[in-house]
Design an enzyme around this catalytic site. Structure first.
Site, PDB file in Angstrom:
ATOM      1  N   GLY A 211       0.853  -1.179   0.000  1.00 49.88           N
ATOM      2  CA  GLY A 211       0.000   0.000   0.000  1.00 49.88           C
ATOM      3  C   GLY A 211       0.887   1.226   0.000  1.00 49.88           C
ATOM      4  NE  ARG A 242       6.058   4.677   5.839  1.00 46.45           N
ATOM      5  CZ  ARG A 242       5.163   3.821   6.315  1.00 46.45           C
ATOM      6  NH1 ARG A 242       5.553   2.720   6.926  1.00 46.45           N
ATOM      7  NH2 ARG A 242       3.879   4.037   6.182  1.00 46.45           N
ATOM      8  CD  GLU A 385      -4.914  -3.449   8.387  1.00 44.73           C
ATOM      9  OE1 GLU A 385      -3.933  -3.199   9.079  1.00 44.73           O
ATOM     10  OE2 GLU A 385      -5.235  -2.783   7.388  1.00 44.73           O
TER      11      GLU A 385
END
Ligand code: AMP
Length: 400
Positions: A211, A242, A385
């Site tokens: 994701g 990141r 989730e």
């Protein structure tokens, strides 16, 4: 039984109310700009109630929770008649350290232990704790459960979770690989076993959560034995913004050369790196696909790097498990980008993987995208989730 699932961020709060008899979401929503001004979007999903989507003052998380409860129970937008119908609350908590290898009923002692985990996740855990406190304030003694992103990875053996730095840093300071996205890896691996019609104890699964943040987990017999994120969610694959794995020497070099401090450096590595940093275009894979199609070489390079890293880490987990039965793609890119899945699967030829192009074009459902004769099954499984959090909450509250 009806369970409210809460995912609290520093200025946001996502929620779902789930009916556990059917496992259907009755209502969901998002509070934003908490502590700034405030906005609530509340969507009832049963009956034909309208969506509420307006700016409302949300000075604190407690006021956000109160607004959510008000909407869930209101005549106009509600799906239950009173707060009494909400039997329990499940909270997403990012970091459970080594203390929490599974979900837990929230008590004062647990709250104290959560505070102790805060140094490991200084941005996320305080927001999660604020969310829990706000709920306790507004909802009184409704039972609450904490579900940790790190818990699923606590089964990793020492050889996988240790960093090769002086042992004292592990012993005294808890410096080790923890891993994240555990709730997602747990959900999709469990679902994969169901789809294969086999007990998870008999399967070796590589789960690729791709994701905005991305991680891969090696799941052998239902237990995580390795994962690509580490002490923080910064490492492993290159991600939206990141950097993923990086030689620590690069950090020292850049800091010295440009005279920047560690906070700014980490901001660059967290927010300006990854496929955004390489492409200079975007952190969003849709934008990268479009730019690459128009001939942008750096966008193509960023995509190539991402696909290469997924294949490389997944391959290392096949080695770690001495085999693999299934590979699963999930999360924003994994669920939606057929081109990324196809590009990654190209690397799996040595495993005897063949992809069915038509199946790979489907979206929004659990689907096996490998051909019937593929030696290793490949699945796309939309992650859920919230459902894992709700199920854990039900199981723990019912045992109480
Ligand atoms: P997540 O963090 O799981 O919500 O994933 C968000 C990311 O999924 C976005 O930043 C996009 O890069 C990616 N994404 C969503 N839809 C698509 C799509 N149709 N094609 C490629 N990437 C997508």
């Amino acid at each position: 039984m009806k369970i409210l699932v809460i995912n609290a961020g520093s200025s946001s709060l996502k929620y779902q109310l789930i009916d556990m008899e059917t496992e259907k979401v009755m209502a969901k929503g998002l509070c934003e700009r908490i502590g700034i001004d405030g906005h609530l979007k509340h969507s009832p999903l049963v009956g034909d109630k309208p969506v509420f989507n307006e700016d409302i003052p949300l000075p604190t998380h407690a006021e956000a929770i109160a607004a959510v409860i008000e909407k869930l129970t209101s005549e106009e937008y509600g799906v239950v008649s009173s707060m009494k119908e909400i039997d329990a609350v499940g909270h997403r908590v990012v970091h459970g350290g080594e203390k929490f290898a599974s979900s837990v009923l929230i008590t004062d002692e647990v709250m104290a232990a959560l505070e102790e985990c805060t140094p490991f996740a200084p941005l996320h855990n305080p927001a999660n704790i604020t969310g829990i406190n706000a709920c306790r304030e507004v909802m009184g003694d409704v039972p609450m459960v904490g579900v940790f992103d790190t818990a699923f990875h606590q089964t990793m053996p020492g050889k996988a979770f240790m960093y090769a730095v002086p042992y004292e840093y592990y012993e005294n300071d808890g410096i080790r690989r923890y891993g994240f996205h555990g709730t997602s890896h747990r959900y999709v691996s469990g679902r994969c076993a169901e789809l294969m019609g086999k007990p998870i104890e008999e399967l070796k699964i590589v789960s690729c959560h791709m994701g905005n943040g991305s991680s891969i987990a090696a799941i052998d017999g239902g237990k995580c034995i390795d994962t690509s994120m580490g002490f923080t969610p910064l490492v492993g694959l290159p991600m939206g913004t990141r950097c993923g794995d990086l030689d620590a020497g690069v950090i020292q070099f850049i800091m010295n050369k440009y005279g920047i401090g560690i906070d700014e450096m980490l901001n660059i590595l967290n927010k300006k790196s990854g496929v955004l940093g390489v492409s200079g275009v975007s952190s969003d894979f849709r934008d990268l696909d479009n730019a690459a199609a128009e001939g942008n070489e750096r966008a193509q390079l960023a995509l190539d790097m991402f696909h290469y890293w997924v294949a490389k880490v997944a391959g290392s987990y096949v080695a770690a498990m001495n085999g693999v039965d299934a590979i699963v793609f999930t999360a924003g890119v994994g669920e939606n980008s057929k081109s990324s899945r196809a590009a990654i699967a190209e690397y799996f030829g040595y495993l005897g993987v063949t992809i069915d192009e038509e199946a790979n074009s489907k979206r929004g459902e659990d689907v096996c995208i490998s051909t019937p004769d593929s030696k290793v099954k490949v699945f796309v499984i939309p992650t859920n989730e919230e459902l894992v959090i709700a199920r854990d909450t039900r199981d723990i509250v019912c045992k109480k």
